[in-house]
Design an enzyme around this catalytic site. Structure first.
Site, PDB file in Angstrom:
ATOM      1  N   PRO A 168      21.083  66.312  38.004  1.00 28.12           N
ATOM      2  CA  PRO A 168      21.541  66.500  36.632  1.00 28.12           C
ATOM      3  C   PRO A 168      21.030  67.764  35.973  1.00 28.12           C
ATOM      4  O   PRO A 168      19.866  68.135  36.121  1.00 28.12           O
ATOM      5  CB  PRO A 168      21.013  65.254  35.903  1.00 28.12           C
ATOM      6  CG  PRO A 168      19.979  64.674  36.797  1.00 28.12           C
ATOM      7  CD  PRO A 168      20.356  65.047  38.188  1.00 28.12           C
ATOM      8  N   ASN A 169      21.968  68.393  35.260  1.00 30.61           N
ATOM      9  CA  ASN A 169      21.720  69.582  34.431  1.00 30.61           C
ATOM     10  C   ASN A 169      21.560  70.874  35.225  1.00 30.61           C
ATOM     11  O   ASN A 169      21.494  71.945  34.634  1.00 30.61           O
ATOM     12  CB  ASN A 169      20.519  69.386  33.487  1.00 30.61           C
ATOM     13  CG  ASN A 169      20.795  68.312  32.462  1.00 30.61           C
ATOM     14  OD1 ASN A 169      21.811  68.381  31.779  1.00 30.61           O
ATOM     15  ND2 ASN A 169      19.958  67.298  32.388  1.00 30.61           N
ATOM     16  N   TYR A 178      13.945  78.592  34.345  1.00 27.40           N
ATOM     17  CA  TYR A 178      14.875  78.355  35.456  1.00 27.40           C
ATOM     18  C   TYR A 178      15.601  79.600  35.965  1.00 27.40           C
ATOM     19  O   TYR A 178      16.421  79.502  36.876  1.00 27.40           O
ATOM     20  CB  TYR A 178      15.902  77.295  35.034  1.00 27.40           C
ATOM     21  CG  TYR A 178      15.266  75.954  34.705  1.00 27.40           C
ATOM     22  CD1 TYR A 178      14.563  75.253  35.681  1.00 27.40           C
ATOM     23  CD2 TYR A 178      15.346  75.413  33.431  1.00 27.40           C
ATOM     24  CE1 TYR A 178      13.960  74.042  35.381  1.00 27.40           C
ATOM     25  CE2 TYR A 178      14.747  74.196  33.127  1.00 27.40           C
ATOM     26  CZ  TYR A 178      14.056  73.515  34.102  1.00 27.40           C
ATOM     27  OH  TYR A 178      13.452  72.322  33.816  1.00 27.40           O
ATOM     28  N   ASN A 186      17.349  69.155  45.057  1.00 32.33           N
ATOM     29  CA  ASN A 186      16.676  69.288  43.762  1.00 32.33           C
ATOM     30  C   ASN A 186      17.203  68.148  42.917  1.00 32.33           C
ATOM     31  O   ASN A 186      18.303  68.237  42.360  1.00 32.33           O
ATOM     32  CB  ASN A 186      16.954  70.636  43.101  1.00 32.33           C
ATOM     33  CG  ASN A 186      16.161  70.788  41.801  1.00 32.33           C
ATOM     34  OD1 ASN A 186      15.648  69.806  41.261  1.00 32.33           O
ATOM     35  ND2 ASN A 186      16.059  72.008  41.299  1.00 32.33           N
ATOM     36  N   ALA A 233      15.797  65.659  36.869  1.00 33.72           N
ATOM     37  CA  ALA A 233      14.964  64.645  36.216  1.00 33.72           C
ATOM     38  C   ALA A 233      14.954  63.310  36.971  1.00 33.72           C
ATOM     39  O   ALA A 233      14.029  62.508  36.797  1.00 33.72           O
ATOM     40  CB  ALA A 233      15.435  64.438  34.779  1.00 33.72           C
ATOM     41  N   GLU A 290      12.477  67.668  49.206  1.00 31.17           N
ATOM     42  CA  GLU A 290      12.581  67.695  47.732  1.00 31.17           C
ATOM     43  C   GLU A 290      12.157  69.089  47.269  1.00 31.17           C
ATOM     44  O   GLU A 290      11.135  69.622  47.721  1.00 31.17           O
ATOM     45  CB  GLU A 290      11.632  66.636  47.159  1.00 31.17           C
ATOM     46  CG  GLU A 290      11.547  66.626  45.643  1.00 31.17           C
ATOM     47  CD  GLU A 290      10.447  65.677  45.135  1.00 31.17           C
ATOM     48  OE1 GLU A 290      10.129  64.662  45.803  1.00 31.17           O
ATOM     49  OE2 GLU A 290       9.868  65.981  44.079  1.00 31.17           O
ATOM     50  N   HIS A 340      11.939  71.993  43.822  1.00 25.29           N
ATOM     51  CA  HIS A 340      12.011  72.257  42.390  1.00 25.29           C
ATOM     52  C   HIS A 340      11.867  73.743  42.131  1.00 25.29           C
ATOM     53  O   HIS A 340      11.059  74.422  42.792  1.00 25.29           O
ATOM     54  CB  HIS A 340      10.896  71.511  41.644  1.00 25.29           C
ATOM     55  CG  HIS A 340      10.982  70.033  41.852  1.00 25.29           C
ATOM     56  ND1 HIS A 340      11.903  69.250  41.196  1.00 25.29           N
ATOM     57  CD2 HIS A 340      10.301  69.205  42.678  1.00 25.29           C
ATOM     58  CE1 HIS A 340      11.776  67.997  41.607  1.00 25.29           C
ATOM     59  NE2 HIS A 340      10.812  67.943  42.508  1.00 25.29           N
ATOM     60  N   ARG A 350       3.568  71.503  34.296  1.00 21.68           N
ATOM     61  CA  ARG A 350       4.379  71.191  33.116  1.00 21.68           C
ATOM     62  C   ARG A 350       3.945  69.844  32.507  1.00 21.68           C
ATOM     63  O   ARG A 350       2.843  69.382  32.748  1.00 21.68           O
ATOM     64  CB  ARG A 350       5.859  71.218  33.515  1.00 21.68           C
ATOM     65  CG  ARG A 350       6.282  72.610  34.050  1.00 21.68           C
ATOM     66  CD  ARG A 350       7.757  72.687  34.376  1.00 21.68           C
ATOM     67  NE  ARG A 350       8.577  72.502  33.172  1.00 21.68           N
ATOM     68  CZ  ARG A 350       9.905  72.291  33.201  1.00 21.68           C
ATOM     69  NH1 ARG A 350      10.534  72.255  34.367  1.00 21.68           N
ATOM     70  NH2 ARG A 350      10.574  72.132  32.084  1.00 21.68           N
TER      71      ARG A 350
HETATM   72  O1  CA2 Z   1      12.097  72.566  38.341  1.00 23.51           O
HETATM   73  C1  CA2 Z   1      13.085  71.930  38.727  1.00 23.51           C
HETATM   74  O2  CA2 Z   1      13.853  72.342  39.585  1.00 23.51           O
HETATM   75  C2  CA2 Z   1      13.410  70.571  38.074  1.00 23.51           C
HETATM   76  O3  CA2 Z   1      13.898  69.711  39.096  1.00 23.51           O
HETATM   77  C3  CA2 Z   1      14.475  70.840  37.040  1.00 23.51           C
HETATM   78  C4  CA2 Z   1      14.852  69.620  36.206  1.00 23.51           C
HETATM   79  C5  CA2 Z   1      13.603  68.950  35.637  1.00 23.51           C
HETATM   80  O4  CA2 Z   1      13.949  67.753  34.964  1.00 23.51           O
HETATM   81  C6  CA2 Z   1      12.590  68.648  36.716  1.00 23.51           C
HETATM   82  O5  CA2 Z   1      11.439  68.081  36.102  1.00 23.51           O
HETATM   83  C7  CA2 Z   1      12.190  69.914  37.455  1.00 23.51           C
HETATM   84  C8  CA2 Z   1      15.757  70.008  35.031  1.00 23.51           C
HETATM   85  C9  CA2 Z   1      16.961  70.786  35.409  1.00 23.51           C
HETATM   86  C10 CA2 Z   1      17.552  71.365  34.152  1.00 23.51           C
HETATM   87  O6  CA2 Z   1      18.140  72.589  34.472  1.00 23.51           O
HETATM   88  C11 CA2 Z   1      18.501  73.404  33.446  1.00 23.51           C
HETATM   89  C12 CA2 Z   1      18.769  74.702  33.778  1.00 23.51           C
HETATM   90  C13 CA2 Z   1      19.133  75.594  32.805  1.00 23.51           C
HETATM   91  C14 CA2 Z   1      19.255  75.172  31.507  1.00 23.51           C
HETATM   92  C15 CA2 Z   1      18.982  73.881  31.172  1.00 23.51           C
HETATM   93  C16 CA2 Z   1      18.616  72.978  32.154  1.00 23.51           C
END
Ligand code: CA2
Length: 145
Positions: A9-10, A22, A74, A77, A98, A100, A107
């Site tokens: 997600p996201n 990111y 990846n 959340a 896995e 990230h 964090r």
């Molecule tokens: O660091 C990572 O790759 C995460 O998997 C990213 C997730 C987060 O919930 C994990 O704790 C760590 C969130 C992805 C959200 O991605 C976005 C990218 C750009 C803008 C907004 C969100």
């Protein structure tokens, strides 16, 4: 060799917000670069799948048992609470790495826990876009050894 990349997600929002965490590359740019790297450097085929829906990720993991040699994931959340994805990973013989983008351990505390890591081959976190390339390299090394 066939590798499946799953983004949760996201991650479809990559490159649009929070570039300090990111990066500024979009998901499709990243996937294109990783696919070329997979073919040119390792001679492996990369398929990719992104979903914001937990059950779709469960189904992708289950389906991968029929054709994939390894999965890079990846989970976004879902990392921190999806027992359904954990059970799907446990139910197949295909190794899962896995990964990230961010260093989840540097964090918020709720990101320090992964319910998936224990059923994965390994975890790579904190290297930005390079986490994807490092995960691919590690999976290929694992599958060839
Ligand atoms: O660091 C990572 O790759 C995460 O998997 C990213 C997730 C987060 O919930 C994990 O704790 C760590 C969130 C992805 C959200 O991605 C976005 C990218 C750009 C803008 C907004 C969100």
């Amino acid at each position: 060799m066939n590798i499946l990349l799953i983004n949760g997600p996201n991650l479809n929002m990559l490159g649009t917000r929070e570039p300090e965490i990111y990066g500024s590359e979009t998901l499709s740019e990243l996937v294109a670069a990783l696919s070329s790297y997979a073919t040119d450097t390792h001679g492996v085929t990369l398929r990719d799948f992104q979903s914001n829906i937990e059950g779709e990720i469960v189904t992708a993991v289950q389906d991968a048992r029929h054709w994939a040699d390894g999965i890079l994931m990846n989970p976004g959340a879902y990392t921190h609470y999806s027992i359904a994805i954990r059970d799907a990973i446990s139910s197949i013989d295909v190794p899962v790495i896995e990964l990230h983008i961010s260093n989840v351990h540097a964090r918020e505390e709720f990101r320090h826990t992964s319910v998936l890591s224990a059923v994965c081959l390994g975890v790579i976190a904190g290297f930005g876009r390079h986490s994807y390339f490092n995960a691919l390299d590690s999976m290929v090394r694992h599958l060839k050894s």
